[in-house]
Design a protein around this motif. Sequence first.
Motif, PDB file in Angstrom:
ATOM      1  N   HIS A 107       0.826  -1.212   0.000  1.00  0.00           N
ATOM      2  CA  HIS A 107       0.000   0.000   0.000  1.00  0.00           C
ATOM      3  C   HIS A 107       0.859   1.260   0.000  1.00  0.00           C
ATOM      4  O   HIS A 107       0.460   2.292  -0.576  1.00  0.00           O
ATOM      5  N   ALA A 108       2.018   1.208   0.645  1.00  0.00           N
ATOM      6  CA  ALA A 108       2.903   2.378   0.664  1.00  0.00           C
ATOM      7  C   ALA A 108       3.381   2.707  -0.749  1.00  0.00           C
ATOM      8  O   ALA A 108       3.513   3.885  -1.120  1.00  0.00           O
ATOM      9  N   VAL A 109       3.623   1.681  -1.554  1.00  0.00           N
ATOM     10  CA  VAL A 109       3.999   1.904  -2.950  1.00  0.00           C
ATOM     11  C   VAL A 109       2.859   2.596  -3.687  1.00  0.00           C
ATOM     12  O   VAL A 109       3.058   3.563  -4.433  1.00  0.00           O
ATOM     13  N   THR A 110       1.633   2.123  -3.455  1.00  0.00           N
ATOM     14  CA  THR A 110       0.470   2.692  -4.135  1.00  0.00           C
ATOM     15  C   THR A 110       0.286   4.167  -3.792  1.00  0.00           C
ATOM     16  O   THR A 110       0.013   4.991  -4.675  1.00  0.00           O
ATOM     17  N   VAL A 111       0.417   4.511  -2.511  1.00  0.00           N
ATOM     18  CA  VAL A 111       0.266   5.911  -2.114  1.00  0.00           C
ATOM     19  C   VAL A 111       1.296   6.784  -2.829  1.00  0.00           C
ATOM     20  O   VAL A 111       0.960   7.833  -3.394  1.00  0.00           O
ATOM     21  N   ALA A 112       2.547   6.345  -2.832  1.00  0.00           N
ATOM     22  CA  ALA A 112       3.599   7.133  -3.480  1.00  0.00           C
ATOM     23  C   ALA A 112       3.342   7.267  -4.983  1.00  0.00           C
ATOM     24  O   ALA A 112       3.552   8.335  -5.565  1.00  0.00           O
ATOM     25  N   VAL A 113       2.873   6.194  -5.600  1.00  0.00           N
ATOM     26  CA  VAL A 113       2.589   6.233  -7.036  1.00  0.00           C
ATOM     27  C   VAL A 113       1.450   7.202  -7.337  1.00  0.00           C
ATOM     28  O   VAL A 113       1.537   8.022  -8.260  1.00  0.00           O
ATOM     29  N   GLY A 140       7.959   9.533  -7.828  1.00  0.00           N
ATOM     30  CA  GLY A 140       8.712   8.441  -8.410  1.00  0.00           C
ATOM     31  C   GLY A 140       9.778   7.866  -7.496  1.00  0.00           C
ATOM     32  O   GLY A 140       9.851   6.654  -7.287  1.00  0.00           O
ATOM     33  N   GLY A 141      10.626   8.734  -6.944  1.00  0.00           N
ATOM     34  CA  GLY A 141      11.695   8.263  -6.069  1.00  0.00           C
ATOM     35  C   GLY A 141      11.159   7.556  -4.842  1.00  0.00           C
ATOM     36  O   GLY A 141      11.670   6.504  -4.439  1.00  0.00           O
ATOM     37  N   GLU A 142      10.125   8.105  -4.219  1.00  0.00           N
ATOM     38  CA  GLU A 142       9.541   7.491  -3.036  1.00  0.00           C
ATOM     39  C   GLU A 142       8.889   6.156  -3.396  1.00  0.00           C
ATOM     40  O   GLU A 142       8.955   5.197  -2.622  1.00  0.00           O
ATOM     41  N   SER A 143       8.285   6.076  -4.572  1.00  0.00           N
ATOM     42  CA  SER A 143       7.693   4.808  -5.021  1.00  0.00           C
ATOM     43  C   SER A 143       8.748   3.714  -5.078  1.00  0.00           C
ATOM     44  O   SER A 143       8.517   2.585  -4.627  1.00  0.00           O
ATOM     45  N   VAL A 144       9.906   4.047  -5.629  1.00  0.00           N
ATOM     46  CA  VAL A 144      10.984   3.068  -5.758  1.00  0.00           C
ATOM     47  C   VAL A 144      11.518   2.665  -4.390  1.00  0.00           C
ATOM     48  O   VAL A 144      11.785   1.485  -4.117  1.00  0.00           O
ATOM     49  N   ARG A 145      11.659   3.638  -3.490  1.00  0.00           N
ATOM     50  CA  ARG A 145      12.136   3.314  -2.136  1.00  0.00           C
ATOM     51  C   ARG A 145      11.143   2.391  -1.427  1.00  0.00           C
ATOM     52  O   ARG A 145      11.541   1.425  -0.759  1.00  0.00           O
ATOM     53  N   GLN A 146       9.866   2.683  -1.551  1.00  0.00           N
ATOM     54  CA  GLN A 146       8.861   1.844  -0.909  1.00  0.00           C
ATOM     55  C   GLN A 146       8.816   0.457  -1.558  1.00  0.00           C
ATOM     56  O   GLN A 146       8.593  -0.548  -0.875  1.00  0.00           O
ATOM     57  N   ALA A 147       9.030   0.390  -2.852  1.00  0.00           N
ATOM     58  CA  ALA A 147       9.053  -0.904  -3.535  1.00  0.00           C
ATOM     59  C   ALA A 147      10.199  -1.764  -3.027  1.00  0.00           C
ATOM     60  O   ALA A 147      10.064  -2.981  -2.854  1.00  0.00           O
ATOM     61  N   ALA A 148      11.355  -1.131  -2.759  1.00  0.00           N
ATOM     62  CA  ALA A 148      12.501  -1.876  -2.234  1.00  0.00           C
ATOM     63  C   ALA A 148      12.192  -2.436  -0.843  1.00  0.00           C
ATOM     64  O   ALA A 148      12.554  -3.575  -0.522  1.00  0.00           O
TER      65      ALA A 148
END
Length: 416
Positions: free
Chosen positions: A312-318, A323-331
């Motif tokens: 869900h954290a990835v979804t919020v950032a997306v 973009g950068g936060e999405s990648v960090r959350q994906a990791a």
Amino acid sequence: MSENATPDPYADPLRFGQRAQILRERRGMTQAQVADLLGVSPHTYRKIENGQQKAPGIETVLRLAEILRVRDLADLTGRPEARVDLFVGPGHPRLTAVKAAIDGFPLTNRVEPPPVAHLEARLHAAWKARHASMNHREAIGALLPDLIRDAQALVRHCGSAVERRAAQALLAQTYSLAQFFLAYQPDSYLLWRAAERGMIAAQESEDPHAIGVASWLLAQAHRDSGSRHYDAADLVNLEAIRFLKPLLPEASDDVLAIAGALEFELGYTAARRQETGTAWRHWDKANDIAARLPETYYHPVTSFSHAVMRAHAVTVAVELRQGGESVRQAARAEQSVIKSRPRRARHRIEEARGYQLDNQPDVAVASLEKAYEAAPETIRYNGYAKAILLEEIESTQAPRRRRAADLAGKVGLLTA
């Protein structure tokens, strides 16, 4: 056609900007609203509609199609050769049978209802099949018609108020299962019927968990209908949270989890509105609820869990286009294991959106390949995945173009 009639976006000759204006007005959106979601100034967007600026690149076209919920890219571009379904897949072969069961309202007692325990066991097995299957619509579509008819019959045959409430809870659960089948099918009215009937059955049951699940799904139906319905989505979520709040100190894991899922939905809608602080605040609240659950717990409907909160954290950032936060959350989410195949595929698609935002298209395509491995049917019906593939098919980088084209072929993206 009269002078006051709304022009048809298929009619030629219409400029791209004219088509965008017609589709925007049909959705009841202002130029300022579209500009904000597109990430440009109102002045710039006005020039696009007025034809004072050359047609935008494919990334902007796809983003505009997403904002306007364009179902066929040709509606926006006016190019029949680019006819691509973006947000609604072709009707599933079992859609007709599921529709007949939902639409039918037998007024006699011709159908003998199954024992309650038998229907409960079948629903439990159906949910397990949904999460375990690579093609969940096929798995649950085969079961839904009989489940719907039997649950309706059970309600009609109830002899006491207690029995009726229990039967209504099972009927609500059946309609909830149906909504997972109906999502992205070419019959939005059928989805709404299932959502509203599920809500009514849940209220009749007086069961907190059934009410929470029905609210969660109804709120999503509102939110996915476009920005004009975001307030309605919030209203449903907030009302359900208020209803469940007094029960949470001693709630079961399932009730606690659906409360957390509802809290996150508020954050999801806030992210769609670009309300950064509000979106992350609701994510924090949902995460606090998840922390009260066992590490290995998964909600049987929503998959709410420790692992899904990271997704869900990835979804919020997306949704916030970070973009950068999405990648960090994906990791961070990479260490988690999402047990549900369709939910895992959905996460990979969100991950791909994040990498695309961060200008890492090769990794985005790789994430979509992982989504396909988890659940081909999920990516086949997902508009975001299709949008990324459509963009990368035009890549100047041959290896990426070939990978995107290969996956696009598998999901039927370019099929006439």
